[in-house]
Design a protein around this motif. Structure first.
Motif, PDB file in Angstrom:
ATOM      1  N   GLY A 119       0.837  -1.197   0.000  1.00 28.59           N
ATOM      2  CA  GLY A 119       0.000   0.000   0.000  1.00 28.59           C
ATOM      3  C   GLY A 119       0.870   1.245   0.000  1.00 28.59           C
ATOM      4  N   GLN A 164       4.535  -1.359  -6.955  1.00 26.27           N
ATOM      5  CA  GLN A 164       3.933  -2.380  -7.806  1.00 26.27           C
ATOM      6  C   GLN A 164       2.830  -1.810  -8.703  1.00 26.27           C
ATOM      7  OE1 GLN A 164       4.191  -3.565  -4.362  1.00 26.27           O
ATOM      8  NE2 GLN A 164       6.141  -4.499  -4.871  1.00 26.27           N
ATOM      9  N   GLU A 165       2.772  -2.431  -9.855  1.00 24.81           N
ATOM     10  CA  GLU A 165       1.815  -2.021 -10.870  1.00 24.81           C
ATOM     11  C   GLU A 165       0.376  -1.962 -10.334  1.00 24.81           C
ATOM     12  OE1 GLU A 165       3.425  -1.222 -13.598  1.00 24.81           O
ATOM     13  OE2 GLU A 165       1.581  -0.493 -14.558  1.00 24.81           O
ATOM     14  N   ARG A 166       0.027  -2.917  -9.470  1.00 28.04           N
ATOM     15  CA  ARG A 166      -1.377  -2.989  -9.074  1.00 28.04           C
ATOM     16  C   ARG A 166      -1.795  -1.816  -8.204  1.00 28.04           C
ATOM     17  NH1 ARG A 166       1.064  -6.913  -6.104  1.00 28.04           N
ATOM     18  NH2 ARG A 166       1.123  -6.557  -3.864  1.00 28.04           N
ATOM     19  N   TYR A 167      -0.832  -1.089  -7.663  1.00 29.16           N
ATOM     20  CA  TYR A 167      -1.187   0.059  -6.842  1.00 29.16           C
ATOM     21  C   TYR A 167      -1.269   1.352  -7.665  1.00 29.16           C
ATOM     22  CZ  TYR A 167      -0.075  -2.880  -2.790  1.00 29.16           C
ATOM     23  OH  TYR A 167      -0.054  -3.870  -1.845  1.00 29.16           O
ATOM     24  N   SER A 203      -3.242   2.668  -9.745  1.00 31.58           N
ATOM     25  CA  SER A 203      -4.473   3.456  -9.817  1.00 31.58           C
ATOM     26  C   SER A 203      -4.699   4.285  -8.549  1.00 31.58           C
ATOM     27  CB  SER A 203      -5.662   2.534 -10.059  1.00 31.58           C
ATOM     28  OG  SER A 203      -5.785   1.643  -8.965  1.00 31.58           O
ATOM     29  N   LEU A 204      -3.965   3.954  -7.490  1.00 33.30           N
ATOM     30  CA  LEU A 204      -4.137   4.725  -6.258  1.00 33.30           C
ATOM     31  C   LEU A 204      -3.215   5.944  -6.209  1.00 33.30           C
ATOM     32  CD1 LEU A 204      -4.336   1.814  -3.683  1.00 33.30           C
ATOM     33  CD2 LEU A 204      -6.202   3.259  -4.450  1.00 33.30           C
ATOM     34  N   MET A 261      -4.261   9.638  -5.673  1.00 32.04           N
ATOM     35  CA  MET A 261      -4.689   9.990  -4.331  1.00 32.04           C
ATOM     36  C   MET A 261      -3.536  10.583  -3.520  1.00 32.04           C
ATOM     37  SD  MET A 261      -6.791   7.282  -2.162  1.00 32.04           S
ATOM     38  CE  MET A 261      -5.557   6.343  -1.337  1.00 32.04           C
ATOM     39  N   ARG A 294      -2.061  14.003  -5.649  1.00 29.98           N
ATOM     40  CA  ARG A 294      -3.026  15.040  -5.988  1.00 29.98           C
ATOM     41  C   ARG A 294      -2.716  16.360  -5.273  1.00 29.98           C
ATOM     42  NH1 ARG A 294      -7.920  13.297  -3.714  1.00 29.98           N
ATOM     43  NH2 ARG A 294      -7.856  11.498  -5.102  1.00 29.98           N
ATOM     44  N   ARG A 338       3.639 -11.392 -11.714  1.00 23.63           N
ATOM     45  CA  ARG A 338       3.778  -9.950 -11.811  1.00 23.63           C
ATOM     46  C   ARG A 338       2.685  -9.207 -11.038  1.00 23.63           C
ATOM     47  NH1 ARG A 338       6.811  -6.269 -14.260  1.00 23.63           N
ATOM     48  NH2 ARG A 338       5.648  -4.380 -14.761  1.00 23.63           N
ATOM     49  N   PRO A 339       1.416  -9.524 -11.321  1.00 22.91           N
ATOM     50  CA  PRO A 339       0.397  -8.845 -10.506  1.00 22.91           C
ATOM     51  C   PRO A 339       0.492  -9.139  -9.010  1.00 22.91           C
ATOM     52  CG  PRO A 339      -0.616 -10.444 -12.007  1.00 22.91           C
ATOM     53  CD  PRO A 339       0.810 -10.313 -12.417  1.00 22.91           C
ATOM     54  N   GLN A 395       3.301  -9.434  -7.406  1.00 24.12           N
ATOM     55  CA  GLN A 395       4.596  -8.977  -6.900  1.00 24.12           C
ATOM     56  C   GLN A 395       4.496  -8.348  -5.508  1.00 24.12           C
ATOM     57  OE1 GLN A 395       6.388  -5.740  -9.043  1.00 24.12           O
ATOM     58  NE2 GLN A 395       8.215  -6.949  -9.447  1.00 24.12           N
ATOM     59  N   TRP A 413      -1.471   2.870   4.815  1.00 26.14           N
ATOM     60  CA  TRP A 413      -2.786   2.906   4.177  1.00 26.14           C
ATOM     61  C   TRP A 413      -2.746   1.846   3.104  1.00 26.14           C
ATOM     62  CZ3 TRP A 413      -7.326   4.101   5.446  1.00 26.14           C
ATOM     63  CH2 TRP A 413      -8.325   4.462   4.534  1.00 26.14           C
ATOM     64  N   ILE A 414      -3.464   0.767   3.356  1.00 22.73           N
ATOM     65  CA  ILE A 414      -3.274  -0.438   2.563  1.00 22.73           C
ATOM     66  C   ILE A 414      -4.586  -0.893   1.926  1.00 22.73           C
ATOM     67  CG2 ILE A 414      -2.628  -2.880   2.703  1.00 22.73           C
ATOM     68  CD1 ILE A 414      -0.862  -2.060   5.134  1.00 22.73           C
ATOM     69  N   PRO A 415      -4.617  -0.913   0.593  1.00 25.13           N
ATOM     70  CA  PRO A 415      -5.797  -1.490  -0.036  1.00 25.13           C
ATOM     71  C   PRO A 415      -5.718  -3.008   0.067  1.00 25.13           C
ATOM     72  CG  PRO A 415      -4.257  -0.754  -1.713  1.00 25.13           C
ATOM     73  CD  PRO A 415      -3.615  -0.476  -0.385  1.00 25.13           C
ATOM     74  N   LYS A 465     -11.599   4.800  -0.122  1.00 24.46           N
ATOM     75  CA  LYS A 465     -10.147   4.892  -0.251  1.00 24.46           C
ATOM     76  C   LYS A 465      -9.610   6.276   0.078  1.00 24.46           C
ATOM     77  CE  LYS A 465      -9.880   5.837  -5.234  1.00 24.46           C
ATOM     78  NZ  LYS A 465      -9.324   5.384  -6.495  1.00 24.46           N
ATOM     79  N   GLU A 466     -10.490   7.248   0.125  1.00 28.03           N
ATOM     80  CA  GLU A 466     -10.038   8.607   0.413  1.00 28.03           C
ATOM     81  C   GLU A 466     -10.071   8.931   1.899  1.00 28.03           C
ATOM     82  OE1 GLU A 466      -9.017  10.682  -1.890  1.00 28.03           O
ATOM     83  OE2 GLU A 466      -9.711   9.784  -3.771  1.00 28.03           O
TER      84      GLU A 466
END
Lengths: 217, 623
Positions: A51, A77-80, A82-83, A86, A89, B315-316, B318, B416-418, B468-469
């Motif tokens: 995260g 990492q690529e998967r993050y 899109s965040l 945030m 900004r 990869r995803p 990782q 802050w961890i998704p 997420k905000e």
């Protein structure tokens, strides 16, 4: 940017608080740079950031000027990806990191710079940091990105540029100090984040559950 | 009373559990087309394992004690010579050591508060449920020479047992100095290939994940060069069965048990030389699968493979390897929490916990979904909405991330961890705010950078939101909590509770013969255990956990009417006791008589009843 003259407690002193975001490919050393800057530590086997981590560090530019950085250390990492908006900004400054021993990491850094220049705060200060300079000290053949090339790119794109080593501390303090010096300390600009209250906030955001009494157990 | 979700709901478990294969003891195979479509599930206790035959000497004894509305079924296995087949199909030979009069097999009951449920309800429902769900067909075993047509009653055939030499948990020792060592990369000219392979084979336990297309995704041990051959073999074996419309679930070979879990284009494989049952290994694989879902979410995972079945999932994923490995290693070391599918709470006075619960409730903001205070993997307090319970499997992932893996804790700041909590909702992400507190010297502050917080002492505030905000608002909740908990001296209370550590068995029952025990409260989905003081090294602890695994397997077999199980070995005497309300597993010295063991077990249950509100988090803060 929250420029709050006098808040440092010294009469006539200046205190300013800025948001900084670190971006870059995974494993280039973003967290290590932050750890060196904030705690003056280095860890050879650091696990990937999950995260994003939020840290703060205060530096003194001179006797009268104190700058507090609120740092978002993001995971590469690529998967993050899109965040990321945030975090950048409302950022006043950004450090885009690449690994001087990994050619592809500069490409990734360039794409971050492009994204920041397009999407982030118009006046954002961007620094480019080529990390892991310690690795080429002994074996120069490990270097994949020439200093001159990166420097030329940084100049062209209007970035601050440093080759750093979180491991040996080389240029780490210098990097953050240079950013602080470029930030508009004198302008008490509008606060970027109204809800960013320093210190302890004792008010719950909502009070609809107040007085709920002892739990039902 | 609201409580943590009971994922161990028996009926669900039954619906998904594998029935036995009467014909083939070595290979458990099922018709995939008959498989009940299963959503991703959090690890749950498989109350039904596939024991086909009960111990031949077991018998039921109904409570004769007057005044018991109903009692637990007390079937004590006499262990003089006791052969049975476990769910993994292998034969186990019990040979008891020490003398015991036959009549001593009656466990005295009655001291304990009688469970309010019918004593037949549990086991009979199990039996009536399962057989209809899936139809078994005879399938050939992978290893022909292991196949034997056997009658249903399971005549003893110890020679068939690949595990027979390892039956006693004491015989299984993992060299923990070497088990977690990494295997060197195979160099270019392949000089050390031999060495790498022999190191790989020397590991007691392997976990591997591959895609349905045969791409390696994760392995606990070894680099690609080492494992590619094995991955190829595994994939060939699995697809051989798939091509005939069946799916391979488990088999044994060369002293190792292989268990395969196939989920959403993935094959998860556990190879274990430690004595564990299929269902226990399957639970571990499910936890790994949940970690993958937690990183990607189910729709993302499905999407990746639907676009390109040959996708490389590494990869995803990782950065997730460390989380998978710390989960895997906790399974190898032995995890009471995973074995019991339950959580542990920090022992606190009820009044102290109430204050903390109320503070959590007051701190709540609209965006907050769950709030937790956790000390070294033990729950202190939970705030949650009435309509959403917490799933032990989800919390296990969070605790693993925060307390076992280093990434978050070492960061030193706030995180802050998704993440996706598959038990809550496998389809989407939640956002988790994490802050570690330093409680040293009652000086409460955010953990400073240079501090190394020992795992047991780390106290984390965990705030989970769907927005997420909401980092800033979660952060102000944390600030409020730290301030209020400091003001009410609750943080000091927590610190004292951590420092006090878990009590010794003799603190709980003066003079007890017990060296250790696990008590699981089924209703609260929590367990309690005393300190591991007698089991300080990883090896001793693993032995203890192996005893627990064995006990657990014997009382969680599908047709288990066995509710009390007693076993004796050269190193221990042990007792498992299962009622609709709780599960208790106790271990004492080898010469401990059965009566003494039973007496102590009763004392433990009495003590737990008295201390219930301190050792378990009951209800929590609900809004």
């Amino acid at each position: 940017m929250a420029s709050r003259p006098g808040a440092a407690g010294r009469p006539g002193g200046r205190f300013a608080q800025f948001k900084l975001v670190l971006l870059g490919e995974s494993a280039v050393g973003k967290s290590s740079l932050v750890l060196r800057f904030v705690k003056d530590q280095f860890d050879d086997y650091r696990e990937s950031t999950i995260g994003a981590a939020f840290l703060t560090q205060t530096i003194s530019l001179d006797e009268n000027t104190t700058v507090k950085f609120e740092i978002w250390d993001t995971a590469g990492q690529e998967r993050y990806k899109s965040l990321a908006p945030m975090y950048y900004r409302n950022a006043n400054c950004a450090v885009v990191v690449y690994d001087i021993t990994q050619a592809s990491s500069l490409d990734k850094a360039k794409s971050w710079v492009k994204e920041l220049q397009r999407q982030a705060n118009e006046n954002i200060i961007i620094a480019l940091a080529g990390n892991k300079s310690d690795m080429v000290a002994d074996s120069p053949d490990k270097r994949a990105i020439e200093t001159a090339d990166a420097e030329a790119y940084a100049r062209e794109a209007g970035l601050l540029f440093f080759e750093t080593s979180a491991k040996t501390s080389t240029n780490v303090k210098e990097l953050f100090t240079a950013i602080a010096r470029k930030l508009p300390l004198d302008q008490a600009g509008p606060r970027m984040r109204q809800n960013l209250r320093p210190g302890v906030d004792l008010r719950p955001e909502t009070s609809n559950t107040q007085g709920a009494g002892p739990c039902s157990c | 009373m609201p409580r943590l979700a009971n994922d161990g709901d028996d009926h669900n478990t039954q619906a998904h559990s594998s029935p036995s294969t009467p014909q083939s003891p070595e290979t458990t195979i099922e018709r995939s087309k008959l498989e009940v479509p299963r959503p991703p599930l959090p690890p749950r206790p498989t109350n039904l394992s596939t024991l086909r035959s009960r111990p031949s000497t077991s018998y039921q004894e109904h409570g004769s004690k007057d005044g018991l509305l109903s009692g637990t079924t007390t079937a004590v296995t006499t262990t003089d010579v006791n052969t049975y087949t476990t769910n993994d199909g292998s034969r186990k030979l019990h040979t008891s050591i020490g003398s015991r009069s036959p009549s001593s097999s009656t466990l005295k009951r009655g001291v304990i508060g009688s469970p309010r449920l019918s004593d037949t309800g549990d086991s009979s429902s199990l039996r009536s449920y399962v057989p209809q769900l899936e139809t078994r067909e005879e399938v050939s075993s992978l290893f022909g020479d292991h196949i034997t047509e056997e009658d249903d009653e399971g005549n003893s055939r110890p020679s068939q047992d690949v595990f027979s030499s390892q039956f006693e948990a004491d015989a299984i020792d993992i060299d923990f100095d070497k088990e977690f060592d990494s295997i060197p990369e195979v160099d270019e000219d392949g000089n050390n290939e031999e060495l790498a392979h022999s190191l790989w084979r020397s590991k007691s336990k392997h976990f591997m994940i591959l895609s349905a297309a045969g791409k390696p995704i994760y392995t606990r041990h070894g680099s690609d060069a080492v494992i590619s051959g094995y991955i190829g073999i595994i994939q060939t074996i699995i697809s051989f069965y798939q091509s005939s419309g069946t799916s391979l679930r488990s088999f044994s070979s060369a002293g190792a048990r292989f268990v395969i879990l196939s989920q959403a284009n993935l094959f998860l494989v556990a190879i274990s030389r430690i004595l564990e049952s299929d269902s226990q290994l399957r639970l571990q694989l499910e936890a790994l699968y949940m970690q993958i879902l937690s990183t990607l979410t189910l729709p993302n995972l499905t999407h990746i493979f639907s676009v390109r079945p040959s996708s490389d999932l590494r990869r995803p994923l990782q950065g997730t390897e460390v989380l998978l490995s710390s989960l895997a290693d906790s399974f190898t070391r032995g995890s009471p929490s995973t074995l019991l599918s339950a959580l542990e709470s920090l022992k606190l006075r009820k009044s102290h916990r109430d204050i903390i619960n109320n503070t959590l409730l007051k701190s709540r903001v609209d965006e907050l979904l769950y709030g937790l205070i956790v000390a070294g993997g033990r729950l202190v307090s939970v705030v949650r909405p009435k309509k959403h319970s917490l799933h032990p499997g989800d919390l296990q992932l969070i605790f693993n991330m925060l307390f076992e893996a280093e990434g978050v804790k070492a960061g030193g700041g706030e995180s802050w961890i998704p993440l996706c909590l598959p038990g809550f909702n496998p389809k989407g992400y939640l956002y988790m705010f994490v802050s570690f507190l330093s409680l040293k010297n009652n000086n409460i502050r955010q953990a400073a950078a240079e501090e190394e917080i020992p795992k047991e002492d780390a106290v984390a505030i965990i705030l989970i939101s769907a927005n997420k905000e909401s980092f800033e608002s979660m952060r102000s909740v944390k600030n409020y909590l730290v301030h209020e908990l400091g003001r009410s001296r609750s943080l000091a209370t927590i610190q004292n509770a951590i420092q006090a550590g878990r009590p010794l068995p003799t603190d709980i029952i003066p003079g007890t013969v017990l060296r250790h025990f696990l008590f699981k409260s089924k209703a609260n989905v929590q367990f309690f255990m005393p300190s591991f003081t007698s089991y300080e090294t990883p090896r001793l602890r693993r032995r203890l956990l192996s005893v627990y695994h064995e006990l657990h397997a014997s009382v969680h077999t599908k047709h288990a009417s066995v509710k009390v199980h007693h076993s004796v070995s050269a190193s221990h005497a042990a007792l498992a006791w299962v009622t609709p309300m709780f599960e208790l597993y106790c271990v004492a010295g080898p010469s401990t008589g059965r009566n003494a063991l039973a007496h102590s077990a009763n004392k433990v249950v009495q003590w737990v009843q008295k201390e219930e509100e301190r050792i378990f988090l009951i209800g929590g803060a609900v809004f």
